[in-house]
Each structure stands twice: as C-alpha cells, then as structure tokens.
Design a protein around this motif. Sequence first.
Motif, PDB file in Angstrom:
ATOM      1  N   MET A   1       4.170   0.270   9.165  1.00 53.17           N
ATOM      2  CA  MET A   1       2.495   0.222   8.440  1.00 53.17           C
ATOM      3  C   MET A   1       1.233  -0.901   8.950  1.00 53.17           C
ATOM      4  SD  MET A   1       0.288   1.461   6.289  1.00 53.17           S
ATOM      5  CE  MET A   1       1.096   3.582   6.718  1.00 53.17           C
ATOM      6  N   SER A   2       0.119  -0.687   9.194  1.00 56.04           N
ATOM      7  CA  SER A   2      -0.578  -1.339   9.066  1.00 56.04           C
ATOM      8  C   SER A   2      -1.732  -1.599   8.070  1.00 56.04           C
ATOM      9  CB  SER A   2      -1.627  -0.446  10.523  1.00 56.04           C
ATOM     10  OG  SER A   2      -2.259  -0.366  10.047  1.00 56.04           O
ATOM     11  N   SER A   3      -1.593  -2.679   8.024  1.00 54.76           N
ATOM     12  CA  SER A   3      -2.900  -2.527   6.340  1.00 54.76           C
ATOM     13  C   SER A   3      -3.933  -2.696   7.066  1.00 54.76           C
ATOM     14  CB  SER A   3      -2.844  -5.014   6.777  1.00 54.76           C
ATOM     15  OG  SER A   3      -3.734  -4.820   7.355  1.00 54.76           O
ATOM     16  N   ASP A   4      -4.589  -1.800   7.936  1.00 57.06           N
ATOM     17  CA  ASP A   4      -5.460  -1.136   7.999  1.00 57.06           C
ATOM     18  C   ASP A   4      -5.649   0.364   7.577  1.00 57.06           C
ATOM     19  OD1 ASP A   4      -7.155  -3.083   9.130  1.00 57.06           O
ATOM     20  OD2 ASP A   4      -6.380  -2.420  11.418  1.00 57.06           O
ATOM     21  N   ARG A   5      -4.581   1.221   7.379  1.00 57.05           N
ATOM     22  CA  ARG A   5      -3.617   2.456   6.818  1.00 57.05           C
ATOM     23  C   ARG A   5      -4.007   2.124   5.680  1.00 57.05           C
ATOM     24  NH1 ARG A   5       0.397   5.359   8.524  1.00 57.05           N
ATOM     25  NH2 ARG A   5      -0.591   6.867   7.684  1.00 57.05           N
ATOM     26  N   VAL A   6      -3.180   0.603   5.087  1.00 60.97           N
ATOM     27  CA  VAL A   6      -3.627   0.402   3.280  1.00 60.97           C
ATOM     28  C   VAL A   6      -5.102   0.221   2.545  1.00 60.97           C
ATOM     29  CG1 VAL A   6      -2.650  -1.146   1.950  1.00 60.97           C
ATOM     30  CG2 VAL A   6      -1.157  -0.214   3.821  1.00 60.97           C
ATOM     31  N   ARG A   7      -5.611  -0.228   3.639  1.00 58.89           N
ATOM     32  CA  ARG A   7      -7.219  -0.726   3.049  1.00 58.89           C
ATOM     33  C   ARG A   7      -8.010   0.268   3.613  1.00 58.89           C
ATOM     34  NH1 ARG A   7      -9.783  -5.505   3.889  1.00 58.89           N
ATOM     35  NH2 ARG A   7      -8.469  -6.220   5.035  1.00 58.89           N
ATOM     36  N   ALA A   8      -7.151   1.871   4.171  1.00 58.60           N
ATOM     37  CA  ALA A   8      -8.504   3.015   4.107  1.00 58.60           C
ATOM     38  C   ALA A   8      -7.947   3.243   2.816  1.00 58.60           C
ATOM     39  CB  ALA A   8      -8.162   3.559   5.053  1.00 58.60           C
ATOM     40  N   VAL A   9      -6.856   3.318   1.781  1.00 58.61           N
ATOM     41  CA  VAL A   9      -6.084   4.244   1.070  1.00 58.61           C
ATOM     42  C   VAL A   9      -7.071   3.215  -0.661  1.00 58.61           C
ATOM     43  CG1 VAL A   9      -4.770   5.219  -0.674  1.00 58.61           C
ATOM     44  CG2 VAL A   9      -4.324   5.132   1.812  1.00 58.61           C
ATOM     45  N   VAL A  10      -6.690   1.858  -0.070  1.00 57.45           N
ATOM     46  CA  VAL A  10      -7.107   1.142  -1.186  1.00 57.45           C
ATOM     47  C   VAL A  10      -8.196   0.911  -1.939  1.00 57.45           C
ATOM     48  CG1 VAL A  10      -6.690  -1.434  -2.134  1.00 57.45           C
ATOM     49  CG2 VAL A  10      -4.913   0.007  -1.206  1.00 57.45           C
ATOM     50  N   ALA A  11      -9.206   0.638  -0.294  1.00 57.77           N
ATOM     51  CA  ALA A  11     -10.997   0.406  -1.161  1.00 57.77           C
ATOM     52  C   ALA A  11     -11.921   1.106  -1.528  1.00 57.77           C
ATOM     53  CB  ALA A  11     -11.836  -0.047   0.848  1.00 57.77           C
TER      54      ALA A  11
ATOM     55  N   ASN B   1      -1.642   0.770 -11.098  1.00 53.89           N
ATOM     56  CA  ASN B   1      -1.629   2.215 -11.063  1.00 53.89           C
ATOM     57  C   ASN B   1      -2.172   3.426 -10.238  1.00 53.89           C
ATOM     58  OD1 ASN B   1       0.110   3.961 -12.968  1.00 53.89           O
ATOM     59  ND2 ASN B   1      -2.423   4.451 -14.169  1.00 53.89           N
ATOM     60  N   ALA B   2      -3.048   2.849 -10.217  1.00 53.41           N
ATOM     61  CA  ALA B   2      -4.400   3.875  -9.634  1.00 53.41           C
ATOM     62  C   ALA B   2      -3.872   3.569  -8.057  1.00 53.41           C
ATOM     63  CB  ALA B   2      -6.145   3.781  -9.925  1.00 53.41           C
ATOM     64  N   ILE B   3      -3.783   2.939  -7.831  1.00 56.64           N
ATOM     65  CA  ILE B   3      -3.212   2.075  -6.148  1.00 56.64           C
ATOM     66  C   ILE B   3      -2.024   2.635  -5.998  1.00 56.64           C
ATOM     67  CG2 ILE B   3      -2.950   0.280  -4.255  1.00 56.64           C
ATOM     68  CD1 ILE B   3      -4.847  -1.242  -5.815  1.00 56.64           C
ATOM     69  N   SER B   4      -1.242   2.412  -6.463  1.00 55.59           N
ATOM     70  CA  SER B   4       0.320   3.170  -5.980  1.00 55.59           C
ATOM     71  C   SER B   4       0.368   4.489  -6.244  1.00 55.59           C
ATOM     72  CB  SER B   4       0.639   2.960  -7.488  1.00 55.59           C
ATOM     73  OG  SER B   4       2.569   3.436  -7.656  1.00 55.59           O
TER      74      SER B   4
ATOM     75  N   LEU C   1     -13.074   2.155  -9.407  1.00 51.54           N
ATOM     76  CA  LEU C   1     -12.647   1.135 -10.154  1.00 51.54           C
ATOM     77  C   LEU C   1     -13.647   0.210 -10.891  1.00 51.54           C
ATOM     78  CD1 LEU C   1      -9.151   1.000 -10.428  1.00 51.54           C
ATOM     79  CD2 LEU C   1     -10.096   1.560 -12.063  1.00 51.54           C
ATOM     80  N   GLY C   2     -14.393  -0.272  -9.760  1.00 51.72           N
ATOM     81  CA  GLY C   2     -15.467  -1.420 -10.093  1.00 51.72           C
ATOM     82  C   GLY C   2     -15.294  -2.900  -9.399  1.00 51.72           C
ATOM     83  N   LEU C   3     -14.301  -2.654  -8.507  1.00 52.33           N
ATOM     84  CA  LEU C   3     -13.226  -3.753  -8.274  1.00 52.33           C
ATOM     85  C   LEU C   3     -13.828  -4.249  -6.676  1.00 52.33           C
ATOM     86  CD1 LEU C   3     -10.191  -4.165  -9.915  1.00 52.33           C
ATOM     87  CD2 LEU C   3     -12.108  -5.762 -10.190  1.00 52.33           C
ATOM     88  N   GLU C   4     -13.950  -5.370  -5.860  1.00 52.07           N
ATOM     89  CA  GLU C   4     -13.469  -5.912  -4.971  1.00 52.07           C
ATOM     90  C   GLU C   4     -12.368  -5.899  -4.170  1.00 52.07           C
ATOM     91  OE1 GLU C   4     -16.471  -9.028  -4.752  1.00 52.07           O
ATOM     92  OE2 GLU C   4     -18.060  -7.643  -5.316  1.00 52.07           O
ATOM     93  N   LEU C   5     -12.120  -5.071  -2.780  1.00 51.38           N
ATOM     94  CA  LEU C   5     -10.555  -6.222  -2.203  1.00 51.38           C
ATOM     95  C   LEU C   5     -10.978  -7.118  -1.129  1.00 51.38           C
ATOM     96  CD1 LEU C   5      -8.028  -5.271  -0.968  1.00 51.38           C
ATOM     97  CD2 LEU C   5      -9.361  -4.168   0.275  1.00 51.38           C
ATOM     98  N   ASP C   6     -10.260  -8.589  -1.832  1.00 42.26           N
ATOM     99  CA  ASP C   6     -10.414  -9.422  -0.785  1.00 42.26           C
ATOM    100  C   ASP C   6      -8.847  -9.284   0.105  1.00 42.26           C
ATOM    101  OD1 ASP C   6     -11.515 -12.165  -1.787  1.00 42.26           O
ATOM    102  OD2 ASP C   6      -9.747 -12.585  -1.847  1.00 42.26           O
ATOM    103  N   ARG C   7      -7.829  -8.831  -0.102  1.00 39.10           N
ATOM    104  CA  ARG C   7      -6.916  -9.562   1.736  1.00 39.10           C
ATOM    105  C   ARG C   7      -6.099  -8.611   0.906  1.00 39.10           C
ATOM    106  NH1 ARG C   7      -4.748 -15.209   2.688  1.00 39.10           N
ATOM    107  NH2 ARG C   7      -3.334 -14.275   4.133  1.00 39.10           N
ATOM    108  N   ILE C   8      -5.459  -7.685   1.773  1.00 33.11           N
ATOM    109  CA  ILE C   8      -4.298  -6.921   1.953  1.00 33.11           C
ATOM    110  C   ILE C   8      -3.099  -7.942   2.890  1.00 33.11           C
ATOM    111  CG2 ILE C   8      -3.357  -5.004   2.745  1.00 33.11           C
ATOM    112  CD1 ILE C   8      -5.920  -3.179   1.436  1.00 33.11           C
ATOM    113  N   ASP C   9      -2.056  -7.825   2.457  1.00 32.95           N
ATOM    114  CA  ASP C   9      -0.709  -8.446   3.485  1.00 32.95           C
ATOM    115  C   ASP C   9       0.476  -7.234   2.846  1.00 32.95           C
ATOM    116  OD1 ASP C   9      -2.228 -10.519   4.752  1.00 32.95           O
ATOM    117  OD2 ASP C   9      -1.655 -11.336   1.774  1.00 32.95           O
TER     118      ASP C   9
END
Length: 171
Positions: A1-11, A59-62, A17-25
């Motif tokens: 699983m690439s972090s790009d696919r996860v980023r596309a869901v998480v961002a 919770n929302a990301i999960s 939620l008014g938050l910023e994605l800083d990093r995904i590993d």
Amino acid sequence: MSSDRVRAVVAPILDQLGLELDRIDVVPAGRRRVVKVTVDGDGKDGHGPDLDEIAKATNAISHGLDDADAMGESPYTLEVTSRGVSTPLTEPRHFRRNVTRLVKLTLAGEPTEQLLGRILSADDEKIVVQVEAANSKPHKRVYDERMIDLTQIQHAVVQVELNHPTDTQEN
C-alpha cells in the motif's frame, strides 16, 4: 500500500476537521503495516491540535480508510499524532504557530550561527526573535529583537521550557 493512496483518503478528512496533513508513513511491521499520520493545524489556542482533535481525527481516519478499502485486506495499525515539540520547524506556518516559544536556530553563513531566542512574530518571509543582548548580565538581563529571513534558517527546534513565561521579557 502506497502512502499516496492513503494520502488521497486522509487529506480530505483532515481538511473537513480543520486540520492539515503534515506527513504520512506506511511501514511494514511483521504481517501488519503501521500507518503513521502526523497532523497539524491551528487548534483552539492557535498552537496546534489538542488531544480531543487528535482523537476525533483518529476516529474519522480509521473509518475513512476502512470505507475506502485503501489498506486492502492486510491488517494495519493506525497512529495519529501531532508534530511534537522535537520536530524541526520548516514551514512559515510552523513558526507562526510557535510565537512566544523559545527556539534554537541554526542560521546559514560562514561560519554558521546558532541562536537561542523567543519568537515574537512570524509571517511567510521572516520571524522576529527576542535574543539575549551581548551586554546582558546574569543579574540584569537585556534583550534585543532580531529579524531573521526564513531563507537564512537551516534548522529550528522548539526548546522545552518547564516555566514558560506568560509574557515575553521586557527590553
């Protein structure tokens, strides 16, 4: 699983939620993977997300990762955290969120210069830092303000203070 696919869901979730994605590993851990999501944002006090905001984001990301099937069939562990005090300041927003905090700066030049000072203000191009003056004495501290262009900063880290002053020192 690439972090790009996860980023596309998480961002988008964090954006709602008014938050910023800083990093995904996404790192393997035996048969599982660990998805580490580092978030940032202004938070209620302007200094980053608090524990309640992190819990809500977790919770929302999960749910988002499960619903989008972004992780496939493999089990994973989700870790959502804020940037943390030891994470270097690299973006203008990081300096803005740390106004009033003590920072250790390494400035470009020959030789490099190290400063310890309190951020008084910050914008997209520069910060103003309160540093102890050269003529300061232990019993009578004197402070100067120094404007520093962000392009001069090679490394910057917030310093932990057990007795953080509520107001900056007077000149």
